[in-house]
Each structure stands twice: as C-alpha cells, then as structure tokens.
Design an enzyme around this catalytic site. Structure first.
Site, PDB file in Angstrom:
ATOM      1  N   LYS A   1       0.945  -1.200   0.051  1.00 45.15           N
ATOM      2  CA  LYS A   1      -0.093  -0.098   0.189  1.00 45.15           C
ATOM      3  C   LYS A   1       0.841   1.095  -0.120  1.00 45.15           C
ATOM      4  O   LYS A   1       0.517   2.330  -0.783  1.00 45.15           O
ATOM      5  CB  LYS A   1      -0.826   0.143   1.090  1.00 45.15           C
ATOM      6  CG  LYS A   1      -2.073  -0.987   1.103  1.00 45.15           C
ATOM      7  CD  LYS A   1      -2.708  -1.514   2.417  1.00 45.15           C
ATOM      8  CE  LYS A   1      -3.680  -2.693   1.940  1.00 45.15           C
ATOM      9  NZ  LYS A   1      -4.083  -3.219   3.398  1.00 45.15           N
TER      10      LYS A   1
ATOM     11  N   GLN B   1      -4.427  -1.758   9.294  1.00 43.88           N
ATOM     12  CA  GLN B   1      -4.154  -3.037   8.774  1.00 43.88           C
ATOM     13  C   GLN B   1      -4.821  -4.179   9.703  1.00 43.88           C
ATOM     14  O   GLN B   1      -4.361  -4.247  11.023  1.00 43.88           O
ATOM     15  CB  GLN B   1      -2.704  -3.482   8.637  1.00 43.88           C
ATOM     16  CG  GLN B   1      -2.522  -4.721   8.051  1.00 43.88           C
ATOM     17  CD  GLN B   1      -3.154  -4.895   6.583  1.00 43.88           C
ATOM     18  OE1 GLN B   1      -2.902  -3.902   5.765  1.00 43.88           O
ATOM     19  NE2 GLN B   1      -3.500  -5.933   6.230  1.00 43.88           N
TER      20      GLN B   1
ATOM     21  N   ASP C   1     -10.820   3.076   3.750  1.00 48.85           N
ATOM     22  CA  ASP C   1     -11.006   1.460   3.868  1.00 48.85           C
ATOM     23  C   ASP C   1     -12.361   0.932   3.744  1.00 48.85           C
ATOM     24  O   ASP C   1     -12.457  -0.118   3.708  1.00 48.85           O
ATOM     25  CB  ASP C   1     -10.029   0.826   4.816  1.00 48.85           C
ATOM     26  CG  ASP C   1      -9.503  -0.632   4.479  1.00 48.85           C
ATOM     27  OD1 ASP C   1      -9.596  -1.011   3.221  1.00 48.85           O
ATOM     28  OD2 ASP C   1      -8.974  -1.295   5.381  1.00 48.85           O
TER      29      ASP C   1
END
Length: 285
Positions: free
Chosen positions: A55, A99, A122
C-alpha cells in the site's frame, strides 16, 4: 466449454492508480497539500507487513504521502483507539487504514469505530457500511469496491442475475452483497452453516468466493458460463476457488494472485484522493 477469460486486476489497477495520481497531482498543485494516507500496523505479522508495504508503494506511484505508524503486538484496545483518534483529528492526514486482523486481545470493532468516517478510506466503519448500503456519498469497503469495478470493466451487468456470495465478513462478504443488491442482482449469502453449498453455488450467474478456505469451490459447482470472482487468498497463492476446474466452466474468472487483490489497493488509493479533495474543499477534483 472453452476456457474462461481472465479478469485482469493488475491492468485495471494500473489504470485506476494512474488516474488517482493525476487527480492527486492536480489537488497538490491547487492547494499545496498532497493527499496523505496513514497506515497503522499492530505487531509484525509477516503478511500484514507485506500488505502495508504494498500500500505504501502504491501511494508513491500515485503521488500520495504515506505516514506509517507501527505499534507493538501488546498494544491494548485503548492505546490503539487513542492512536486512531489522534490521526482522525490530525488535519494533515486525509485517510486512515488500520491493517487487519489485529491481535485477538484487541476489540477490532472498537478500533475501526475510532476512525473518523470522513477518513475511513478502507470502508470499515458502521457509517461507511450504512452510506454504502443506502447509496449515499461515502466510502465503500475496498475489496468489494474493487470487485464491482472489475465487473464493470468486463461488461458484467449484475441486474437480473443471481449472485451467490460465499462468506459474510463485515468488510468483504456482507458489503459486496449489498453493492450487488444495489445493482439489482438477486443476492444469496452462503456461509459455514449453509446446507448443500454446492447446490446454492450451482444456481449462481455470479459467484463471489470470500470465505478464506483454499479451493473450497470446485468446477463441478460452477454453472456453465458463470462469472467467478475469487476474493480469497490462502497460503501458496491459492484462492477459495479451484481455479483449473472452475476455469473450464466459467465465462470469466479472476486469477489469484492478480485479480481482486490489486483492485483492493487501487480502490484504497482512489478513495484517499477523494477524502483529501473533500477535506480540502475541492470535492470535484
């Protein structure tokens, strides 16, 4: 039946990141501020470290500033929440990615909800799921969003089709079903307690495998001509679908790797630019 055509997520992701990069450059030129994505990693799980690095590499390609926060594996829920709240309050950060998964001792949902909805690029908060489900402005879960982009790229219109989603996670299975429903598909969710999973999958015009069990779905389960989206990733670069047998019956199929994964990151970067544009007062950029 002839071999299925591959849905190339790598190619579409490159296009998406390139477009996000152009928008990021325009935003930076007009405001003097580059979009910034903060990534938060708890512990040193090798797979998670790799995902975060991918990422960050994507950010560099798109001209997005990347700020990384690494926390010890022993970090508590309260400490993680505090970190995410601080990033949410920081005007220099436009998007936040936690994450996951985090350690079992952490309340992951409490951590997600510490992310400000306007920075939830996200698409993991309650607010993002609600706006996505109702078709309102907000951020979609990245993997489901990437799946929908792949369907569009390959001319698959979900309207009137029967879609079977195998898996019901809050960040993949459930949201992709809602996005398909919004596009007028008839959606069936299957999971560990679904009796005769094979029979349910055989009815599907579109199959989304998102359960995290290697080669769970075989070619014999695939309706001839169906579109197969494999969102699973297991040890050894193996998806949730037995690729070789399924490719002999499907019309379109995503490879693992190179299918859904690249589009997840591309969607994250695209939504980071969206978030920055909104926060800087240029939502049309």
């Amino acid at each position: 039946m002839s071999q299925a055509r591959l849905m190339n997520g790598n190619a579409l992701a490159r296009q998406t990141v390139e477009q996000a990069g152009k928008r990021a450059a325009d935003l930076t030129e007009r405001t003097g501020t580059a979009p910034c994505l903060a990534t938060v990693l708890v512990g040193e799980d090798p797979a998670s470290v790799t995902y975060v690095r991918m990422k960050q590499n994507g950010c560099r390609k798109a001209g997005i500033t990347s700020r990384h926060v690494t926390l010890p594996a022993a970090t508590t829920t309260e400490e993680l929440v505090g970190t995410l709240e601080a990033l949410s309050a920081d005007p220099g950060v436009h998007g936040i990615l936690l994450q996951h998964p985090v350690g079992e001792h952490i309340d992951e949902r409490a951590a997600f909800e510490a992310i400000a909805p306007g920075k939830d690029v996200d698409g993991v908060t309650f607010a993002s799921f609600a706006t996505m489900s109702f078709g309102l402005p907000g951020f979609v879960s990245c993997t489901p969003g990437g799946i929908m982009r792949l369907l569009d790229e390959y001319g698959v219109d979900p309207a009137g089709k029967r879609a079977v989603v195998v898996g019901r996670s809050a960040i993949l299975g459930k949201p992709v079903g809602m996005l398909l429903l919004a596009r007028n598909a008839t959606v069936t969710y299957c999971h560990s307690r679904t009796p005769d999973l094979s029979a349910a999958v055989r009815e599907a015009d579109i199959v989304v495998a998102a359960v995290g069990r290697p080669r769970l779905i075989h070619g014999r389960d695939i309706k001839p001509g169906a579109v197969v989206i494999d969102a699973g990733y297991n040890a050894g670069n193996v998806g949730d679908v037995d690729f070789d047998s399924a490719a002999g019956r499907a019309s379109l199929i995503t490879p693992v790797p190179g299918g859904v994964g690249p589009m997840t990151i591309a969607t994250l970067l695209e939504q980071t630019v969206d978030a920055a544009a909104r926060q800087l007062g240029l939502p049309g950029v």
